[in-house]
Every structure is written in structure tokens, then in C-alpha cells.
Design an enzyme around this catalytic site. Structure first.
Site, PDB file in Angstrom:
ATOM      1  N   TYR A  30       0.822  -1.214   0.000  1.00  0.00           N
ATOM      2  CA  TYR A  30       0.000   0.000   0.000  1.00  0.00           C
ATOM      3  C   TYR A  30       0.856   1.264   0.000  1.00  0.00           C
ATOM      4  O   TYR A  30       0.721   2.118   0.870  1.00  0.00           O
ATOM      5  CB  TYR A  30      -0.963  -0.010   1.190  1.00  0.00           C
ATOM      6  CG  TYR A  30      -2.110  -0.965   0.955  1.00  0.00           C
ATOM      7  CD1 TYR A  30      -3.229  -0.550   0.239  1.00  0.00           C
ATOM      8  CD2 TYR A  30      -2.054  -2.277   1.406  1.00  0.00           C
ATOM      9  CE1 TYR A  30      -4.274  -1.429  -0.014  1.00  0.00           C
ATOM     10  CE2 TYR A  30      -3.100  -3.157   1.150  1.00  0.00           C
ATOM     11  CZ  TYR A  30      -4.203  -2.723   0.441  1.00  0.00           C
ATOM     12  OH  TYR A  30      -5.234  -3.595   0.186  1.00  0.00           O
ATOM     13  N   TYR A 163     -11.490  -6.852   6.947  1.00  0.00           N
ATOM     14  CA  TYR A 163     -10.373  -6.996   6.011  1.00  0.00           C
ATOM     15  C   TYR A 163     -10.176  -8.483   5.727  1.00  0.00           C
ATOM     16  O   TYR A 163     -10.041  -9.287   6.655  1.00  0.00           O
ATOM     17  CB  TYR A 163      -9.073  -6.397   6.563  1.00  0.00           C
ATOM     18  CG  TYR A 163      -7.936  -6.600   5.600  1.00  0.00           C
ATOM     19  CD1 TYR A 163      -7.825  -5.799   4.465  1.00  0.00           C
ATOM     20  CD2 TYR A 163      -7.019  -7.636   5.764  1.00  0.00           C
ATOM     21  CE1 TYR A 163      -6.827  -6.021   3.524  1.00  0.00           C
ATOM     22  CE2 TYR A 163      -6.014  -7.860   4.832  1.00  0.00           C
ATOM     23  CZ  TYR A 163      -5.927  -7.047   3.715  1.00  0.00           C
ATOM     24  OH  TYR A 163      -4.938  -7.278   2.784  1.00  0.00           O
ATOM     25  N   ASP A 264     -12.943 -16.052   8.978  1.00  0.00           N
ATOM     26  CA  ASP A 264     -11.586 -15.747   8.551  1.00  0.00           C
ATOM     27  C   ASP A 264     -10.744 -15.545   9.810  1.00  0.00           C
ATOM     28  O   ASP A 264     -10.785 -14.495  10.436  1.00  0.00           O
ATOM     29  CB  ASP A 264     -11.629 -14.489   7.673  1.00  0.00           C
ATOM     30  CG  ASP A 264     -10.247 -14.031   7.239  1.00  0.00           C
ATOM     31  OD1 ASP A 264      -9.245 -14.572   7.751  1.00  0.00           O
ATOM     32  OD2 ASP A 264     -10.166 -13.115   6.397  1.00  0.00           O
ATOM     33  N   LYS A 293      -1.227 -16.361   8.076  1.00  0.00           N
ATOM     34  CA  LYS A 293      -0.323 -15.563   8.898  1.00  0.00           C
ATOM     35  C   LYS A 293       0.528 -16.377   9.884  1.00  0.00           C
ATOM     36  O   LYS A 293       1.587 -16.842   9.513  1.00  0.00           O
ATOM     37  CB  LYS A 293      -1.107 -14.453   9.590  1.00  0.00           C
ATOM     38  CG  LYS A 293      -1.589 -13.407   8.575  1.00  0.00           C
ATOM     39  CD  LYS A 293      -1.890 -12.068   9.183  1.00  0.00           C
ATOM     40  CE  LYS A 293      -1.957 -10.977   8.144  1.00  0.00           C
ATOM     41  NZ  LYS A 293      -3.301 -10.606   7.715  1.00  0.00           N
TER      42      LYS A 293
HETATM   43  C1  LIG Z   1      -3.842 -10.572   6.429  1.00  0.00           C
HETATM   44  C2  LIG Z   1      -5.222 -11.055   6.302  1.00  0.00           C
HETATM   45  C3  LIG Z   1      -5.687 -11.648   5.101  1.00  0.00           C
HETATM   46  C4  LIG Z   1      -4.830 -11.756   3.879  1.00  0.00           C
HETATM   47  O1  LIG Z   1      -3.701 -12.541   4.044  1.00  0.00           O
HETATM   48  P1  LIG Z   1      -2.449 -12.391   3.062  1.00  0.00           P
HETATM   49  O2  LIG Z   1      -1.538 -13.494   3.462  1.00  0.00           O
HETATM   50  O3  LIG Z   1      -1.889 -11.026   3.300  1.00  0.00           O
HETATM   51  O4  LIG Z   1      -2.962 -12.553   1.668  1.00  0.00           O
HETATM   52  C5  LIG Z   1      -6.982 -12.111   5.081  1.00  0.00           C
HETATM   53  N1  LIG Z   1      -7.786 -12.010   6.156  1.00  0.00           N
HETATM   54  C6  LIG Z   1      -7.378 -11.463   7.310  1.00  0.00           C
HETATM   55  C7  LIG Z   1      -8.301 -11.408   8.477  1.00  0.00           C
HETATM   56  C8  LIG Z   1      -6.088 -10.960   7.429  1.00  0.00           C
HETATM   57  O5  LIG Z   1      -5.690 -10.384   8.572  1.00  0.00           O
END
Ligand SMILES: *Cc1c(COP(=O)(O)O)cnc(C)c1O
Length: 449
Positions: A30, A163, A264, A293
Site C-alpha cells: 500500500y 479486512y 476468517d 499468517k
Molecule cells: C492478512 C489477512 C488476510 C490476507 O492474508 P495475506 O496473506 O496477506 O494474503 C486475510 N484475512 C485477514 C483477516 C487478514 O488479517
């Protein structure tokens, strides 16, 4: 760094040369490529300490965006990585399987959230990044609905300030304002956005909070394949902690209207919120869960999308007879091996006590910031500490001050937040919080202690 035929890359550039080539050619997250924002060259990192090329040592407050739970350069993770490297770094996953994927699967099955009232999450798709895990989850939801004959269900519902990643469909369920949906209007699928739950994590549940979702599903369920949510903690979209009851009500509504519920947990997984998974703050399970992550302890990119027998079976009996996704680096053995070692490390250490200690210390040490005139709110959950400012921060001013004081914190928008590696000592954490508060005092001319 020059690689000649008989010469091994030394990975050792002069600092200025590196910064110059970076400035001219390399994008950052970004960012404008013509940025004159401060950029720091990292030499190496060990434990909680990040060492810059200029010799400066920084205490890590970010875990490299939720990922580096055990700090950097961990001997046990290194050892497993080397052992796997000596076998193979990668092998295609079409037609092949390997120990690394098998062992990681055994571990995930053991630790994934469970609930006797819900089908087990036990069908795992290993992909390469969090965003891809979200794409995979969304494709699973659409393929599932299609296979059930629900061919009009191709949209998704979500809440604002979320997000879910940067690829197209993941982006379509990110907050429309911060995700700049206007800019991408003609290329993004249009989804349904609900208000962010008003009931915060520790507040008494307000039943009216679920009404917008109830109304949406009652009216539009025939269009909606899935509801995607970050359980309890909204990460990059706002660092907001909301009531787990919202998720339980959402579960009931998804069941009532045949909507696939996707959690997520890419940011929240592996202990960060004080539970191994944020889902465990609820009495329910989703139909699909996404991990990423911290899955590899911050070593390599790897993600997992996990669903139930019922959904997997329905998808595989559908028109395509298979699930339509298969990345080149699927279940990368090196990443899987490290992920297993990272889970072992987490479980071998008393992570619950450690997170509790971090939580208590963050609550105590960030509390004074709540009295700053520039600060809107201070909130802490697990090993996440958030100082929400009243105005967006000036990163160009703030970042060099933070570095000068020997800490690595990367604020964005109005959010100044820390989520240190779990191995941080209490004195390192004190240095981190006091340097952070001192910086805010200086920049915003806050008086008081
Ligand atoms: C970071 C994140 C993503 C995306 O993961 P990337 O490995 O950066 O593609 C998706 N959902 C959540 C909740 C995140 O924190």
C-alpha cells in the site's frame, strides 16, 4: 548482491545501495513507488529484536503482521526447516503427498475448534497466502450452493470495517470505504455490507445488533452463498473487538437461510486473542475456517481453508466433480514442516499464561494513553494492544521517532497498535509500551506522566 556462476550470493549489500535500488524499483505494501517515506534496511532479526543495517536494534511490536509468534530465527524452527530442505523444498501436490502435509494435517485436526453440536472441520485445502485462502473459501461456498441446485446464490454478505485480503473477491468483502470500492467499482463483484456490530467484546449483548443481518437474509437469501466474518477481532479494517454473541446469532440465521458461514481466522488464529482460535469465544462452529499468517510462525507464506465433510462431499458430487482450485505451491513442504514445528512450539509452551500476562501488562501500560487529548480509545484483547487516535497519524513524522526510540511499531490510519511476539519478556514489553507512549506524548504534546 551479484550471483556469478561459481560464486554464492552473499546477500550483503551496502546499505545505501540497497535503499537506492529499493527506492527506484521495488513496491512496498500500500505504498507509492515514489514515496519519500522513511524506509529501513533490515540486516537480521533474532528473538524479539530486529537489527537494522545501520546497527540499530528495534524491539518488535508487530510480529511481522500477526505472524512471528515465536520471534525470529528460532533454533527449533530453523532446524526443522533445514531438515526439510535436505529432503526437498517443494514438490507438486498433484498426484503426490508428503510427510510435511500429513504431519501438519494431524496437528491441525488436533487443535482446530471443536464442538459436539456441529460437524467437524476436517477437510483441509492448503494454499499459498491468506488472500488465496479467502478466495478458496468463497469458491467453496459458491460451488457448494451450485451443487445443491442453489444456482442464484453467488453473492456474499459481510460486516463493515472488515479486512479479508487483497485479491479480487477477498477485496470485494473488505470494507468498501477503506478498500476503495469506488475505484474498483466496475471490476469488483458487489456484495452486501452490514453495519459493524455495535456491541463491543466486553459489553452486554444488544439484540438489535443482529437485526440488519436478519433483515438482509430474510430478503436476499436466495442470492447469498455465504457470510464471511473475522470472528471477534476485526484486524486491518479497524482493530475492533466485538461481541461473540453476534457470531452465535449469525450462525442461527445462516442455518435458517442456508447460507455458508465462513470465519476468517487468518489474523486471530494461533493464540493471538487469548484463545487458540477466536471461534472458541463462541459456542458454535463455522462451515469454513481460513487460517494463515501465524500458521508457519511467520517463516513462510502458507494458508489453509478447512471445511466439513458435508460441504466437501456436496462440492465433489456437483457438476465439476472436484473442487476447482490448485495452486502451484499447494501444501509447500518447507512451509508445512515449519508450520508443524511452530504449532509444536506453541503447544509446548504455556501459551495461555503467556498471553494472559501480555494482556494484563498491555492493559496496565497502555492505559495512561486513554487520557491523552489525541486519543479516542485504548483497547486490549489477548496479545493485541490498540490505541485508536482521534485523527489519522502522520506516519512520516511518527515512524522515525518510534525507530529512534528503538521500537518497531507500524501505525496505519487512526490506529497505533502492537501485537508482539509471544516470547517477549515483560521488561522488553515495558520498553515497547513506554517508548510508544513517550513518542505519542512528544508528537502530540501530551502533558501528564
Ligand atoms: C492478512 C489477512 C488476510 C490476507 O492474508 P495475506 O496473506 O496477506 O494474503 C486475510 N484475512 C485477514 C483477516 C487478514 O488479517
Amino acid at each position: 548482491m551479484l550471483c556469478k556462476a561459481n560464486n554464492i550470493c552473499k546477500l550483503n549489500m551496502i546499505e545505501n545501495e540497497l535503499l537506492a535500488i529499493d527506492h527506484q524499483h521495488i513496491w512496498h505494501p500500500y505504498a507509492t513507488i515514489y514515496s519519500d517515506m522513511p524506509m529501513y534496511a533490515v540486516e537480521k532479526a533474532n528473538g524479539v529484536m530486529i537489527q537494522l543495517k545501520n546497527g540499530k536494534q528495534l524491539i518488535d511490536g508487530m510480529s511481522s503482521w500477526w505472524a512471528a509468534l515465536h520471534g525470529y530465527n528460532h533454533p527449533q524452527l530453523n532446524q526443522v526447516a533445514q531438515a526439510q530442505l535436505a529432503k526437498m523444498s517443494h514438490i507438486m501436490f498433484g498426484g503426490f503427498t508428503h510427510d510435511a502435509a500429513g504431519e501438519l494435517t494431524q496437528r491441525l485436526l488436533k487443535i482446530l475448534p471443536k464442538n459436539p453440536n456441529y460437524p467437524a472441520l476436517d477437510k483441509i485445502f492448503f494454499a499459498d497466502s491468506g488472500s488465496v485462502a479467502v478466495e478458496v473459501a468463497m469458491k467453496m461456498a459458491v460451488q457448494y450452493q451450485h451443487a445443491k441446485g442453489e444456482k442464484t446464490r453467488h453473492k456474499f454478505a459481510t460486516i463493515r470495517s472488515g479486512y479479508h485480503g487483497d485479491t479480487w473477491h477477498a477485496m470485494s468483502v473488505c470494507d468498501p470505504v477503506t478498500g476503495m470500492h469506488g475505484l474498483f467499482a466496475n471490476s469488483l463483484p458487489l456484495q452486501y455490507f452490514l453495519p459493524q456490530p455495535k456491541t463491543a467484546f466486553n459489553e452486554i449483548w444488544d439484540e438489535t445488533d443482529i437485526q440488519p443481518l436478519a433483515d438482509l437474509l430474510s430478503e436476499k437469501h436466495s442470492e447469498i452463498a455465504g457470510l464471511i466474518l473475522e470472528p471477534v477481532v476485526q484486524g486491518a479494517g479497524g482493530m475492533y473487538f466485538y461481541s461473540p454473541t453476534y457470531l452465535e446469532r449469525a450462525r442461527e440465521l445462516c442455518d435458517q437461510y442456508g447460507v455458508v458461514l465462513i470465519f476468517d481466522e487468518i489474523a486471530t488464529g494461533f493464540g493471538r486473542t487469548g484463545k487458540l482460535f477466536a471461534t472458541e469465544y463462541t459456542q458454535i462452529l463455522p462451515d469454513i475456517i481460513c487460517l494463515g499468517k501465524a500458521l508457519t510462525g511467520g517463516y513462510l507464506t502458507l494458508s489453509a481453508t478447512i471445511t466439513t465433510e458435508h460441504i466437501a462431499q456436496t462440492i465433489c458430487q456437483g457438476e465439476a466433480r472436484c473442487f476447482m482450485h490448485g495452486p502451484t505451491f499447494m501444501a509447500n513442504p518447507l512451509a508445512c514442516a515449519i508450520a508443524s514445528a511452530s504449532i509444536d512450539l506453541l503447544l509446548a509452551n504455556d501459551w495461555q499464561t503467556k498471553i494472559q500476562q501480555i494482556e494484563q501488562q498491555l492493559s496496565r501500560e497502555l492505559a495512561p494513553a486513554a487520557d491523552f487529548a489525541s486519543v479516542q480509545q485504548v483497547r486490549v484483547l489477548g496479545a493485541i494492544g490498540v490505541i485508536e487516535m482521534k485523527q489519522p497519524v502522520d506516519l512520516a513524522k511518527l515512524q522515525p521517532k518510534l525507530v529512534e526510540k528503538g521500537i518497531w511499531v507500524r501505525p496505519f490510519g487512526r490506529l497505533v497498535y502492537i501485537m508482539p511476539p509471544f516470547i517477549i519478556s515483560s521488561s522488553q514489553l515495558s520498553q515497547l509500551t513506554s517508548a510508544l507512549l513517550d513518542t505519542l506524548r512528544e508528537i502530540y504534546h501530551e502533558s501528564g506522566h
